[in-house]
Design a protein around this motif. Structure first.
Motif, PDB file in Angstrom:
ATOM      1  N   ILE A 200       0.790  -1.231   0.000  1.00 41.63           N
ATOM      2  CA  ILE A 200       0.000   0.000   0.000  1.00 41.63           C
ATOM      3  C   ILE A 200       0.827   1.290   0.000  1.00 41.63           C
ATOM      4  O   ILE A 200       0.342   2.323  -0.425  1.00 41.63           O
ATOM      5  N   THR A 201       2.079   1.240   0.465  1.00 41.83           N
ATOM      6  CA  THR A 201       2.902   2.449   0.502  1.00 41.83           C
ATOM      7  C   THR A 201       3.463   2.696  -0.893  1.00 41.83           C
ATOM      8  O   THR A 201       4.282   1.929  -1.397  1.00 41.83           O
ATOM      9  N   LYS A 202       2.994   3.790  -1.523  1.00 41.07           N
ATOM     10  CA  LYS A 202       3.345   4.091  -2.906  1.00 41.07           C
ATOM     11  C   LYS A 202       4.797   4.533  -3.036  1.00 41.07           C
ATOM     12  O   LYS A 202       5.303   5.296  -2.213  1.00 41.07           O
ATOM     13  N   ILE A 203       5.465   4.047  -4.087  1.00 43.07           N
ATOM     14  CA  ILE A 203       6.844   4.397  -4.400  1.00 43.07           C
ATOM     15  C   ILE A 203       6.819   5.468  -5.490  1.00 43.07           C
ATOM     16  O   ILE A 203       6.158   5.299  -6.507  1.00 43.07           O
ATOM     17  N   PRO A 204       7.569   6.569  -5.305  1.00 40.80           N
ATOM     18  CA  PRO A 204       7.650   7.568  -6.379  1.00 40.80           C
ATOM     19  C   PRO A 204       8.268   6.946  -7.633  1.00 40.80           C
ATOM     20  O   PRO A 204       9.258   6.231  -7.546  1.00 40.80           O
ATOM     21  N   GLY A 205       7.647   7.210  -8.771  1.00 44.96           N
ATOM     22  CA  GLY A 205       8.161   6.615  -9.996  1.00 44.96           C
ATOM     23  C   GLY A 205       7.767   7.382 -11.236  1.00 44.96           C
ATOM     24  O   GLY A 205       6.943   8.292 -11.193  1.00 44.96           O
ATOM     25  N   GLU A 206       8.396   6.992 -12.337  1.00 46.30           N
ATOM     26  CA  GLU A 206       8.106   7.584 -13.636  1.00 46.30           C
ATOM     27  C   GLU A 206       8.217   6.498 -14.696  1.00 46.30           C
ATOM     28  O   GLU A 206       9.208   5.772 -14.746  1.00 46.30           O
ATOM     29  N   ILE A 207       7.196   6.386 -15.536  1.00 47.20           N
ATOM     30  CA  ILE A 207       7.225   5.436 -16.632  1.00 47.20           C
ATOM     31  C   ILE A 207       7.972   6.090 -17.790  1.00 47.20           C
ATOM     32  O   ILE A 207       7.550   7.127 -18.295  1.00 47.20           O
ATOM     33  N   GLU A 208       9.090   5.504 -18.183  1.00 46.40           N
ATOM     34  CA  GLU A 208       9.813   6.026 -19.338  1.00 46.40           C
ATOM     35  C   GLU A 208       9.216   5.476 -20.630  1.00 46.40           C
ATOM     36  O   GLU A 208       9.103   6.193 -21.623  1.00 46.40           O
ATOM     37  N   ASN A 209       8.807   4.209 -20.602  1.00 47.13           N
ATOM     38  CA  ASN A 209       8.220   3.618 -21.798  1.00 47.13           C
ATOM     39  C   ASN A 209       7.382   2.403 -21.415  1.00 47.13           C
ATOM     40  O   ASN A 209       7.765   1.626 -20.541  1.00 47.13           O
ATOM     41  N   TYR A 210       6.230   2.275 -22.067  1.00 48.46           N
ATOM     42  CA  TYR A 210       5.418   1.067 -21.946  1.00 48.46           C
ATOM     43  C   TYR A 210       4.919   0.700 -23.339  1.00 48.46           C
ATOM     44  O   TYR A 210       4.373   1.536 -24.054  1.00 48.46           O
ATOM     45  N   ASP A 211       5.124  -0.553 -23.724  1.00 50.75           N
ATOM     46  CA  ASP A 211       4.670  -1.059 -25.015  1.00 50.75           C
ATOM     47  C   ASP A 211       3.537  -2.044 -24.763  1.00 50.75           C
ATOM     48  O   ASP A 211       3.767  -3.168 -24.308  1.00 50.75           O
ATOM     49  N   SER A 212       2.309  -1.630 -25.039  1.00 51.53           N
ATOM     50  CA  SER A 212       1.152  -2.488 -24.780  1.00 51.53           C
ATOM     51  C   SER A 212       1.075  -3.672 -25.747  1.00 51.53           C
ATOM     52  O   SER A 212       0.338  -4.619 -25.486  1.00 51.53           O
ATOM     53  N   ASN A 213       1.833  -3.640 -26.840  1.00 53.38           N
ATOM     54  CA  ASN A 213       1.852  -4.771 -27.771  1.00 53.38           C
ATOM     55  C   ASN A 213       2.662  -5.942 -27.242  1.00 53.38           C
ATOM     56  O   ASN A 213       2.422  -7.092 -27.605  1.00 53.38           O
ATOM     57  N   THR A 214       3.654  -5.662 -26.377  1.00 56.62           N
ATOM     58  CA  THR A 214       4.520  -6.726 -25.855  1.00 56.62           C
ATOM     59  C   THR A 214       4.458  -6.860 -24.332  1.00 56.62           C
ATOM     60  O   THR A 214       4.878  -7.869 -23.782  1.00 56.62           O
ATOM     61  N   GLY A 215       3.967  -5.821 -23.648  1.00 59.27           N
ATOM     62  CA  GLY A 215       3.994  -5.811 -22.192  1.00 59.27           C
ATOM     63  C   GLY A 215       5.340  -5.375 -21.640  1.00 59.27           C
ATOM     64  O   GLY A 215       5.623  -5.545 -20.465  1.00 59.27           O
ATOM     65  N   ALA A 216       6.195  -4.792 -22.487  1.00 59.94           N
ATOM     66  CA  ALA A 216       7.516  -4.315 -22.047  1.00 59.94           C
ATOM     67  C   ALA A 216       7.348  -2.980 -21.319  1.00 59.94           C
ATOM     68  O   ALA A 216       6.600  -2.109 -21.758  1.00 59.94           O
ATOM     69  N   LEU A 217       8.071  -2.825 -20.220  1.00 63.27           N
ATOM     70  CA  LEU A 217       7.946  -1.641 -19.373  1.00 63.27           C
ATOM     71  C   LEU A 217       9.320  -1.180 -18.911  1.00 63.27           C
ATOM     72  O   LEU A 217      10.138  -1.993 -18.473  1.00 63.27           O
ATOM     73  N   LEU A 218       9.586   0.127 -19.029  1.00 62.73           N
ATOM     74  CA  LEU A 218      10.756   0.767 -18.427  1.00 62.73           C
ATOM     75  C   LEU A 218      10.230   1.789 -17.435  1.00 62.73           C
ATOM     76  O   LEU A 218       9.496   2.705 -17.821  1.00 62.73           O
ATOM     77  N   ALA A 219      10.588   1.635 -16.174  1.00 62.56           N
ATOM     78  CA  ALA A 219      10.104   2.545 -15.139  1.00 62.56           C
ATOM     79  C   ALA A 219      11.230   2.884 -14.182  1.00 62.56           C
ATOM     80  O   ALA A 219      12.012   2.014 -13.778  1.00 62.56           O
ATOM     81  N   TRP A 220      11.321   4.160 -13.822  1.00 63.48           N
ATOM     82  CA  TRP A 220      12.275   4.627 -12.819  1.00 63.48           C
ATOM     83  C   TRP A 220      11.562   4.689 -11.483  1.00 63.48           C
ATOM     84  O   TRP A 220      10.459   5.233 -11.387  1.00 63.48           O
ATOM     85  N   LEU A 221      12.177   4.141 -10.434  1.00 66.44           N
ATOM     86  CA  LEU A 221      11.583   4.092  -9.107  1.00 66.44           C
ATOM     87  C   LEU A 221      12.584   4.596  -8.069  1.00 66.44           C
ATOM     88  O   LEU A 221      13.772   4.293  -8.155  1.00 66.44           O
ATOM     89  N   LYS A 222      12.109   5.334  -7.093  1.00 71.17           N
ATOM     90  CA  LYS A 222      12.961   5.805  -5.991  1.00 71.17           C
ATOM     91  C   LYS A 222      12.870   4.775  -4.862  1.00 71.17           C
ATOM     92  O   LYS A 222      11.870   4.689  -4.170  1.00 71.17           O
ATOM     93  N   LEU A 223      13.948   3.993  -4.717  1.00 75.07           N
ATOM     94  CA  LEU A 223      13.926   2.860  -3.798  1.00 75.07           C
ATOM     95  C   LEU A 223      15.028   2.939  -2.753  1.00 75.07           C
ATOM     96  O   LEU A 223      16.081   3.526  -2.986  1.00 75.07           O
ATOM     97  N   ASP A 224      14.775   2.295  -1.635  1.00 73.06           N
ATOM     98  CA  ASP A 224      15.811   1.960  -0.668  1.00 73.06           C
ATOM     99  C   ASP A 224      16.162   0.503  -0.952  1.00 73.06           C
ATOM    100  O   ASP A 224      15.345  -0.384  -0.742  1.00 73.06           O
ATOM    101  N   LEU A 225      17.358   0.268  -1.479  1.00 76.49           N
ATOM    102  CA  LEU A 225      17.779  -1.082  -1.836  1.00 76.49           C
ATOM    103  C   LEU A 225      18.545  -1.703  -0.680  1.00 76.49           C
ATOM    104  O   LEU A 225      19.502  -1.120  -0.168  1.00 76.49           O
ATOM    105  N   ASN A 226      18.128  -2.896  -0.265  1.00 73.22           N
ATOM    106  CA  ASN A 226      18.767  -3.622   0.832  1.00 73.22           C
ATOM    107  C   ASN A 226      19.901  -4.490   0.311  1.00 73.22           C
ATOM    108  O   ASN A 226      20.003  -4.750  -0.883  1.00 73.22           O
TER     109      ASN A 226
END
Length: 160
Positions: free
Chosen positions: A74-100
């Motif tokens: 439920i806690t939303k992550i700030p992000g931005e979709i750079e590209n989404y291709d609905s013909n293939t389901g390919a997605l490029l998204a930038w996310l602001k994460l805390d990586l463990n």
């Protein structure tokens, strides 16, 4: 037998309450960064999903209604979709994460009747003076930050 059924139903409702409101589907994504020696906080992470049949079949075609959450669902992550291709389901998204150090688990939610854009590039890039995604081919370089440092391509730069 009745008590077991009631417990099962209560567990189901407890699980369902951790669902981001208004979305029909979600996928769990587990991120592992080999060789990482210390955690990274507020890190702009590029998520690349290629040829995903579920996204292709069920995600909204415009690509702006994806929501990413922390592992709590439920806690939303700030992000931005750079590209989404609905013909293939390919997605490029930038996310602001805390990586463990071990793994970081997040959710991607998709298919909604909401008409609003769920992206949050201003929060994602809040620590940057300018961010340009150079994959567009229309001749302008839109700044994803609040600073609006949009550029125009000139000779010597090839986009695409």
């Amino acid at each position: 037998m009745l008590k077991k059924s009631i417990i099962l139903v209560l567990c189901f409702f407890s699980y369902a309450s951790s669902w981001y409101n208004g979305y029909n589907f979600r996928k769990n994504i587990v991120i592992t960064v080999p060789g990482m020696t210390s955690p990274l906080n507020n890190f702009p992470f590029l998520l690349s999903i290629t040829n995903d049949s579920n996204l292709k079949a069920k995600a909204n075609s415009g690509g702006t209604n994806f929501v990413f959450t922390l592992s709590d669902g439920i806690t939303k992550i700030p992000g931005e979709i750079e590209n989404y291709d609905s013909n293939t389901g390919a997605l490029l998204a930038w996310l602001k994460l805390d990586l463990n150090l071990a793994t970081t688990s997040i959710y991607i939610y998709y298919q909604t009747s909401r008409g609003s854009d769920e992206q949050d590039p201003l929060n994602l890039w809040s620590d940057f003076n300018a961010v340009w995604h150079c994959g567009n081919t229309n001749g302008s370089l839109k700044d994803s930050t609040v600073n609006s440092n949009t550029g125009i391509t000139n000779s010597g730069i090839t986009l695409g």
